[in-house]
Structures are given as C-alpha cells and as structure tokens.
Design a protein around this motif. Sequence first.
Motif, PDB file in Angstrom:
ATOM      1  N   MET A 123       0.839  -1.197   0.000  1.00  0.00           N
ATOM      2  CA  MET A 123       0.000   0.000   0.000  1.00  0.00           C
ATOM      3  C   MET A 123       0.880   1.256   0.000  1.00  0.00           C
ATOM      4  O   MET A 123       1.844   1.352   0.771  1.00  0.00           O
ATOM      5  CB  MET A 123      -0.916   0.005   1.216  1.00  0.00           C
ATOM      6  N   ILE A 124       0.546   2.194  -0.866  1.00  0.00           N
ATOM      7  CA  ILE A 124       1.302   3.435  -1.022  1.00  0.00           C
ATOM      8  C   ILE A 124       0.400   4.617  -0.660  1.00  0.00           C
ATOM      9  O   ILE A 124      -0.750   4.695  -1.106  1.00  0.00           O
ATOM     10  CB  ILE A 124       1.791   3.601  -2.476  1.00  0.00           C
ATOM     11  N   ASP A 125       0.915   5.524   0.160  1.00  0.00           N
ATOM     12  CA  ASP A 125       0.192   6.753   0.476  1.00  0.00           C
ATOM     13  C   ASP A 125       0.446   7.769  -0.642  1.00  0.00           C
ATOM     14  O   ASP A 125       1.594   8.135  -0.908  1.00  0.00           O
ATOM     15  CB  ASP A 125       0.666   7.324   1.809  1.00  0.00           C
ATOM     16  N   VAL A 126      -0.627   8.191  -1.289  1.00  0.00           N
ATOM     17  CA  VAL A 126      -0.523   9.097  -2.433  1.00  0.00           C
ATOM     18  C   VAL A 126      -1.173  10.430  -2.076  1.00  0.00           C
ATOM     19  O   VAL A 126      -2.351  10.474  -1.709  1.00  0.00           O
ATOM     20  CB  VAL A 126      -1.215   8.502  -3.676  1.00  0.00           C
ATOM     21  N   PRO A 127      -0.425  11.526  -2.163  1.00  0.00           N
ATOM     22  CA  PRO A 127      -1.022  12.837  -1.858  1.00  0.00           C
ATOM     23  C   PRO A 127      -2.011  13.230  -2.947  1.00  0.00           C
ATOM     24  O   PRO A 127      -1.915  12.776  -4.093  1.00  0.00           O
ATOM     25  CB  PRO A 127       0.188  13.779  -1.843  1.00  0.00           C
ATOM     26  N   PRO A 128      -2.967  14.078  -2.644  1.00  0.00           N
ATOM     27  CA  PRO A 128      -3.945  14.503  -3.662  1.00  0.00           C
ATOM     28  C   PRO A 128      -3.285  15.354  -4.733  1.00  0.00           C
ATOM     29  O   PRO A 128      -2.418  16.174  -4.445  1.00  0.00           O
ATOM     30  CB  PRO A 128      -4.957  15.315  -2.844  1.00  0.00           C
ATOM     31  N   GLY A 129      -3.709  15.147  -5.981  1.00  0.00           N
ATOM     32  CA  GLY A 129      -3.146  15.931  -7.076  1.00  0.00           C
ATOM     33  C   GLY A 129      -3.681  17.343  -7.104  1.00  0.00           C
ATOM     34  O   GLY A 129      -2.973  18.289  -7.417  1.00  0.00           O
TER      35      GLY A 129
END
Length: 300
Positions: free
Chosen positions: A70-76
């Motif tokens: 699982m990767i934490d992805v910041p909002p674009g």
Amino acid sequence: MNTEALVRDLRRQLRDGGLRGCLLVRDLHTGEELGIDPDTQLPSASLVKVPLALATAERIRRGELDGATMIDVPPGRITTPGPAGLSRFRHPARIAVDDLLYLSTCVSDGAAADALFDLTPPAQVTELLHGLGLRGITVRHTMRELADTPVERFDAAQVHLAHALAIDAGTSGRGHRVPQLDTTRANTGSARAHVELLQALWTPSKIHPETAARIRGLMAHNLLRHRLTPDFSSDATTWSSKTGTLLNLRHEIGVVEHSDGQSFAIAVLTESLVPAGAQPGADALMSQVARRLRDHLRQF
C-alpha cells in the motif's frame, strides 16, 4: 494507388489538417511496414506510462516490488482540463502498487504514475528498457513536470496563447523554450521506437512472457478511446492502446489484432499547428491516416 502516391496523399492530408505527423504501421507477423517520418524523435507525453508500466510489472515479477504494498498518495488537486484519477483527488489516498499500475496505464493518471516513478525512477526505467534491447525511448522525468506548462499559467480564455507558444517556440534542432517539448530534456521516442516496444510486448522477445501479457492486458483496458479507436475497434478486432497528449502534441500507440490472425502495431505521433486545445477533427484525421496505412499493408 501505389505506396509512394499513398504516402504523398497522406502527407498532404495531414498538412491540410494542421498536423505534422510521424507514423509507422507494422505487420507483426511479416515485419512489413509503412510510415511517414517514423524516425523523428518527439516528446512522448503520457506514452511514457507504457515503459513505466513495463518496468513496474517486471520488477514485481522479479520480486523487487510487491504489488500488494500500500502506497500513500497525496492529492493531485489539479483543476485544469485533461488529467484524471488521483490527479484530481482533493484528499490523500492509500492504494496498492498493482492498482496504481492500473490507474497509470488505463486511466492515464499522472499522480498514480508519479507514485510508481517514486519506486522506479526515470533513469532506472530507461536502464531496464535498454536491458531488454529497447534503446529508442528515453525517460528523463516524472509526470509532475507535465503539470507545469504554459497551459497552467493562463486562464481558460487565454489557453490558445499557450498552444501558440508550443507551436512557434521550437528550433530546427527540436529544442524548445517550453522544456517539456525540448527533445534534449523531455521524455522522448520516435514512432519506430514505440512500434519496437509494441512488437516486443506482442511477440517473443527479451521481455518475460508474464510481464508482456500483463502490459497487453492493461493496454486492452485503456479507457481513453477517442483518437484511433473509431477506426480500429470492431467486433472482429481487439484494439489495445495508450494515448499521449500535451499542449500541441497528440499521440497514440497500439496494436490491432484481427480475427483472421493478422496483427499490426501502430504508432501515430503528431504536432498540431492549430493553437487550440480541443481538436476532434485532428484526432479523427490521425485515425483515418493510420487506417489507410494499415489497409494498404493488409493488401499484401
């Protein structure tokens, strides 16, 4: 119509339609091919997500990456027209590597692609391509750079100015005042290089069969199907593809597999000479020219 007359006519159609086109169509069984300026290097825009997918899938197969991680992805938080998926999210998300691979390739999600680039940086993607014998595509930067072009600096009523700059600010050596369009700084590849990549994915090559099958499956589920799909998708064909769009660049690469067993790799890379964002006529022209090249090859 003989081959020379056909190519001459297609060049005229592209010019009259406001496009500079670099195309190649290859029969994947015979190797016969037909193109227009297929060796010209152009910025690849979102076509780079196919080499990225290949590198990611191969590293998963080797055990270097775990697709379930699982990767934490910041909002674009991108608001300009075009980008989709996580690129438009307003809040952080946790997503598995396997699902980022789907979003990057099938939805052309730039934020998902950048999360994958964080795992496999551009230089490593290029190195992996070279190790597989694919030397015509160069990956120099992530997708973040493509979200910082003149389009983002003009309001909606002035977007045509960004396109005018893209059209007029290049040099004869394919340098450009817009870095994303400068072939010495951008991710680049020619129509031939992209057809070589497609051939390596669809026919036996140095790419592991498991990895190749995975990329073919992703491209078959590409959701952006407004450009070449109308001329290559039918009940008697399978069309697997990836688009790329940036400023005045409109690209698509793909493979059409016919029910009679014939298969053709197709790469259409274009630069528009019209300072406008929405150009459905240009998309249709790209498709028609590519189909005529395919139809001519299919006669033999």
